[in-house]
Design an enzyme around this catalytic site. Structure first.
Site, PDB file in Angstrom:
ATOM      1  N   THR A  86       0.842  -1.282   0.033  1.00  0.00           N
ATOM      2  CA  THR A  86      -0.018   0.054  -0.114  1.00  0.00           C
ATOM      3  C   THR A  86       0.948   1.049  -0.078  1.00  0.00           C
ATOM      4  OG1 THR A  86      -0.274  -0.331   2.594  1.00  0.00           O
ATOM      5  CG2 THR A  86      -2.182  -1.061   1.115  1.00  0.00           C
ATOM      6  N   ARG A 153       8.682  -6.341  12.447  1.00  0.00           N
ATOM      7  CA  ARG A 153       9.736  -5.325  12.179  1.00  0.00           C
ATOM      8  C   ARG A 153      10.613  -6.055  11.127  1.00  0.00           C
ATOM      9  NH1 ARG A 153      12.041  -4.195  17.932  1.00  0.00           N
ATOM     10  NH2 ARG A 153      11.076  -6.550  17.983  1.00  0.00           N
ATOM     11  N   LYS A 206      -3.149   0.611  13.584  1.00  0.00           N
ATOM     12  CA  LYS A 206      -1.728   0.363  13.063  1.00  0.00           C
ATOM     13  C   LYS A 206      -1.082   1.720  12.778  1.00  0.00           C
ATOM     14  CE  LYS A 206       1.451  -1.078  10.725  1.00  0.00           C
ATOM     15  NZ  LYS A 206       2.564  -1.864  11.323  1.00  0.00           N
ATOM     16  N   PHE A 251      13.366   3.346  20.829  1.00  0.00           N
ATOM     17  CA  PHE A 251      12.991   4.346  19.713  1.00  0.00           C
ATOM     18  C   PHE A 251      13.885   5.747  20.247  1.00  0.00           C
ATOM     19  CE2 PHE A 251      10.691   0.982  18.039  1.00  0.00           C
ATOM     20  CZ  PHE A 251      10.736   1.179  16.575  1.00  0.00           C
ATOM     21  N   GLY A 255      19.685   9.050  15.029  1.00  0.00           N
ATOM     22  CA  GLY A 255      20.055   8.285  13.756  1.00  0.00           C
ATOM     23  C   GLY A 255      19.861   9.148  12.569  1.00  0.00           C
ATOM     24  N   CYS A 262       7.549   1.626   5.964  1.00  0.00           N
ATOM     25  CA  CYS A 262       6.377   1.632   6.866  1.00  0.00           C
ATOM     26  C   CYS A 262       6.090   2.968   7.475  1.00  0.00           C
ATOM     27  CB  CYS A 262       6.289   0.715   8.126  1.00  0.00           C
ATOM     28  SG  CYS A 262       5.867  -0.968   7.534  1.00  0.00           S
ATOM     29  N   LYS A 265       5.496   6.278   4.941  1.00  0.00           N
ATOM     30  CA  LYS A 265       4.323   6.246   4.275  1.00  0.00           C
ATOM     31  C   LYS A 265       3.073   6.094   5.323  1.00  0.00           C
ATOM     32  CE  LYS A 265       3.314   1.101   3.654  1.00  0.00           C
ATOM     33  NZ  LYS A 265       2.237   1.380   4.406  1.00  0.00           N
ATOM     34  N   LYS A 333      17.604  -0.167   8.044  1.00  0.00           N
ATOM     35  CA  LYS A 333      18.101  -0.249   9.348  1.00  0.00           C
ATOM     36  C   LYS A 333      18.914  -1.696   9.290  1.00  0.00           C
ATOM     37  CE  LYS A 333      14.784  -2.719  11.452  1.00  0.00           C
ATOM     38  NZ  LYS A 333      13.497  -3.325  12.003  1.00  0.00           N
TER      39      LYS A 333
HETATM   40  N1  LIG Z   1       7.433  -4.392   5.504  1.00  0.00           N
HETATM   41  C1  LIG Z   1       6.782  -4.312   6.673  1.00  0.00           C
HETATM   42  O1  LIG Z   1       8.062  -4.366   7.633  1.00  0.00           O
HETATM   43  C2  LIG Z   1       5.719  -4.392   7.188  1.00  0.00           C
HETATM   44  C3  LIG Z   1       5.238  -4.364   8.637  1.00  0.00           C
HETATM   45  C4  LIG Z   1       3.937  -4.222   8.893  1.00  0.00           C
HETATM   46  C5  LIG Z   1       2.819  -4.097   7.898  1.00  0.00           C
HETATM   47  N2  LIG Z   1       3.291  -3.653   6.422  1.00  0.00           N
HETATM   48  C6  LIG Z   1       2.407  -3.535   5.525  1.00  0.00           C
HETATM   49  O2  LIG Z   1       2.201  -4.667   5.228  1.00  0.00           O
HETATM   50  C7  LIG Z   1       1.802  -4.809   3.553  1.00  0.00           C
HETATM   51  C8  LIG Z   1       2.528  -5.414   2.582  1.00  0.00           C
HETATM   52  O3  LIG Z   1       4.102  -4.812   2.885  1.00  0.00           O
HETATM   53  P1  LIG Z   1       5.394  -5.726   2.345  1.00  0.00           P
HETATM   54  O4  LIG Z   1       6.414  -5.001   2.748  1.00  0.00           O
HETATM   55  O5  LIG Z   1       5.290  -7.049   2.967  1.00  0.00           O
HETATM   56  O6  LIG Z   1       5.190  -5.439   0.691  1.00  0.00           O
HETATM   57  P2  LIG Z   1       6.194  -6.099  -0.200  1.00  0.00           P
HETATM   58  O7  LIG Z   1       6.084  -4.970  -1.319  1.00  0.00           O
HETATM   59  O8  LIG Z   1       7.168  -6.643   0.081  1.00  0.00           O
HETATM   60  O9  LIG Z   1       5.075  -7.173  -0.973  1.00  0.00           O
HETATM   61  C9  LIG Z   1       3.827  -7.086  -1.631  1.00  0.00           C
HETATM   62  C10 LIG Z   1       3.686  -8.430  -2.525  1.00  0.00           C
HETATM   63  O10 LIG Z   1       2.193  -8.076  -2.942  1.00  0.00           O
HETATM   64  C11 LIG Z   1       2.500  -8.669  -4.144  1.00  0.00           C
HETATM   65  N3  LIG Z   1       1.282  -8.439  -4.984  1.00  0.00           N
HETATM   66  C12 LIG Z   1       0.684  -7.207  -5.447  1.00  0.00           C
HETATM   67  N4  LIG Z   1      -0.636  -7.433  -5.845  1.00  0.00           N
HETATM   68  C13 LIG Z   1      -0.993  -8.648  -5.830  1.00  0.00           C
HETATM   69  C14 LIG Z   1      -2.079  -9.543  -6.069  1.00  0.00           C
HETATM   70  N5  LIG Z   1      -3.102  -8.914  -6.448  1.00  0.00           N
HETATM   71  N6  LIG Z   1      -2.044 -10.736  -5.932  1.00  0.00           N
HETATM   72  C15 LIG Z   1      -1.067 -11.186  -5.220  1.00  0.00           C
HETATM   73  N7  LIG Z   1       0.074 -10.571  -4.667  1.00  0.00           N
HETATM   74  C16 LIG Z   1       0.311  -9.301  -4.868  1.00  0.00           C
HETATM   75  C17 LIG Z   1       3.562  -8.206  -4.805  1.00  0.00           C
HETATM   76  O11 LIG Z   1       4.052  -8.822  -5.998  1.00  0.00           O
HETATM   77  C18 LIG Z   1       4.562  -8.294  -3.565  1.00  0.00           C
HETATM   78  O12 LIG Z   1       5.403  -9.430  -3.728  1.00  0.00           O
HETATM   79  C19 LIG Z   1       1.905  -3.098   3.421  1.00  0.00           C
HETATM   80  O13 LIG Z   1       0.450  -2.357   3.464  1.00  0.00           O
HETATM   81  C20 LIG Z   1       2.777  -2.676   4.601  1.00  0.00           C
HETATM   82  O14 LIG Z   1       2.497  -1.048   4.804  1.00  0.00           O
HETATM   83  C21 LIG Z   1       4.607  -3.909   6.277  1.00  0.00           C
END
Ligand SMILES: NC(=O)c1ccc[n+]([C@@H]2O[C@H](COP(=O)([O-])OP(=O)(O)OC[C@H]3O[C@@H](n4cnc5c(N)ncnc54)[C@H](O)[C@@H]3O)[C@@H](O)[C@H]2O)c1
Length: 470
Positions: A86, A153, A206, A251, A255, A262, A265, A333
């Site tokens: 997102t 994380r 969140k 926290f 740094g 996260c 955005k 990080k």
């Molecule tokens: N990365 C983090 O540390 C973290 C922690 C907590 C929450 N989040 C939230 O979790 C969500 C995902 O984050 P992320 O870092 O894992 O993203 P990411 O970009 O690593 O992974 C997203 C995946 O979704 C796939 N995708 C897109 N459209 C799709 C569909 N229609 N069907 C199936 N797969 C599809 C993409 O190809 C990609 O591999 C975000 O909203 C983010 O804010 C992330």
């Protein structure tokens, strides 16, 4: 219980592997067929400590599989998680296009009652919107919507998932609540709190949590800037403030500003949604501005520190033009390969604009950095980056950058100057190793050789050029 997870990124893949490890039957689906092919060949698309072992263990025992279409997994599932990205739109709002696309696709495949859980971080109201999207796509679809935001994380994701501080589940559907209660029963049995609430509150939790953490980071960075100006020590300040149980120590480490996929955005998205609701969250808006200002200020600080050091060392041209900057750490990080919104992505292009040559090393993020910043030279080790460098710049707190022997590395540099934007060293310790050391919110430690050959360490607090011998 059969589970599908749409999106096999940092969150989807870790969640899938961990749910499988807890005994559930899991299929991770991603539209990126290269990612799925890599996973099916035993590889991993991301660097995350401990993930390889847990994935391979569960694939081997048949509880975890990877597919690039929803066709088989979704109809067989009791619960479908949506864990797609997102990212921020230009105006700061979260882009929920991928969430909606995944929901539309899965709605066409549902067979029997299914709980659809949004794990992606989404604005309040997204659950209701996704419910409409699914009903429009398939009026016969039998489903309930829930929100289950993820708090893991990167770098510590497995532990965070399996031993979270709390689990948040939001739904307005009683049956969905019961199913998710069963899913998370193994956690509740270990006394991990499961906060059950409504859909909208879970979505907001969140954003509120991440914005609060970002506020702590921005606050301590402002304190570090102030310490620099007035000659106080931010490490001692952070320790004393953090020992107050009402505040807590986490926290409060200065740094190069918060980054990653996260905090940047999520703070923007919360501020944008609050504006839309005509209830601006002024603290969060100030945090966003403060963090952006801090990162910009650091570019200036690096240039000033270098000029100061090179002047003291008698270098003729004290500008960054043509200088070699050894960068230690590119990821936002330690223990991750993620460079999304990392300080490196802002700071290094700025240094290059000033004519600096960047020679960088990161233990995990080289491949991502090479694609994002084609102008940097990638090195195979810290020692390689440092050889002949005019300054070393620490950007990421990787453990291997903590214990480096600067008495050996300094002499291999053209000028032994170290700018540490993670405060990994004690100024006096590292200055004793023969480098001129600059960090955040603490005295600079400048190792000077006197005419009689004796080495003395000067601690300079930059207040009106004053310095004191140590
Ligand atoms: N990365 C983090 O540390 C973290 C922690 C907590 C929450 N989040 C939230 O979790 C969500 C995902 O984050 P992320 O870092 O894992 O993203 P990411 O970009 O690593 O992974 C997203 C995946 O979704 C796939 N995708 C897109 N459209 C799709 C569909 N229609 N069907 C199936 N797969 C599809 C993409 O190809 C990609 O591999 C975000 O909203 C983010 O804010 C992330």
């Amino acid at each position: 219980m059969k589970i599908s997870i749409l999106g096999a990124g940092y969150v989807g893949l870790v969640s899938g592997a961990c749910f499988a490890d807890l005994g559930w039957d899991v299929t991770c689906v991603d539209i990126d067929s290269e990612k799925i092919a890599l996973l099916n060949s035993g590889g991993l698309p991301i660097f995350e400590p401990g993930l390889e072992e847990i994935v391979s263990r569960n694939v081997q025992c048949g509880r975890l599989r990877f597919e690039d279409t929803l066709d088989e997994a979704v109809p067989a599932s009791d619960i479908v998680f949506i864990a797609v990205g997102t990212p921020p739109l230009e105006d700061g709002r979260a882009d929920t296009t991928s969430v909606a696309a995944a929901a539309r696709d899965l709605a066409l495949l549902l067979a029997g009652h299914t709980v659809v859980v949004i794990k992606s971080t989404v604005p309040v109201g997204t659950g209701a919107y996704i419910s409409r999207v699914m009903s429009d796509a398939n009026p016969k679809a039998d489903f309930a919507i829930a929100s289950n935001p993820e708090f893991l994380r990167e770098g510590n994701a497995i532990r965070d998932f399996l031993e979270p501080d709390r689990i948040v589940v939001g739904t307005d559907d009683a049956a969905a609540r019961d199913i998710l209660h069963s899913l998370y029963a193994p956690f509740e049995q270990r006394d991990i709190p499961v906060v059950m609430t409504d859909q909208a509150t879970a979505e907001l939790i969140k954003y509120a949590a991440n914005s609060f953490l970002a506020t702590k980071v921005a606050f301590i960075n402002e304190m570090a800037d102030l310490c620099d100006q007035i000659g106080a020590n931010v490490d001692d300040l952070a320790r004393a403030v953090g020992l107050d149980a009402r505040i807590g120590p986490s926290f409060l480490k200065p740094g190069p500003g918060y980054g990653g996929s996260c905090f940047p955005k999520d703070t923007l998205a919360l501020a944008a949604q609050a504006q839309e609701a005509d209830t601006p969250v002024r603290i969060v808006e100030a945090v966003v501005a403060s963090n952006a200002h801090h990162i910009r200020r650091l570019v200036k600080k690096i240039a000033e520190n270098c000029t100061d050091a090179w002047e003291r060392l008698g270098v003729e041209d004290t500008s960054l033009w043509g200088k070699s900057v050894a960068v230690l750490g590119l990821a936002f990080k330690s223990n991750t390969d993620d460079i999304r919104y990392a300080a490196s992505v802002v700071i290094l292009p700025e240094l290059m604009k000033h004519g600096a040559r960047i020679r960088a090393y990161d233990p995990a993020a080289m491949e991502n950095a090479r694609a994002a910043m084609p102008g940097i030279e990638c090195c195979a080790s810290a020692a390689e980056a440092l050889a002949g460098a005019d300054v070393a710049l620490i950007l990421t707190e990787w453990p291997e950058f903590r214990g480096m022997d600067w008495s050996l590395l300094g002499p291999r540099m053209a000028t032994p100057v170290l700018v540490d934007l993670r405060n990994l060293y004690e100024p006096a310790d590292v200055a004793g190793d023969g480098v001129m050391y600059y960090s955040l919110g603490r005295p600079d430690a400048l190792d000077i050789e006197r005419e009689d050959g004796e080495q003395i360490v000067q601690m300079s607090d930059h207040r009106g050029g004053g310095s004191k011998a140590g």
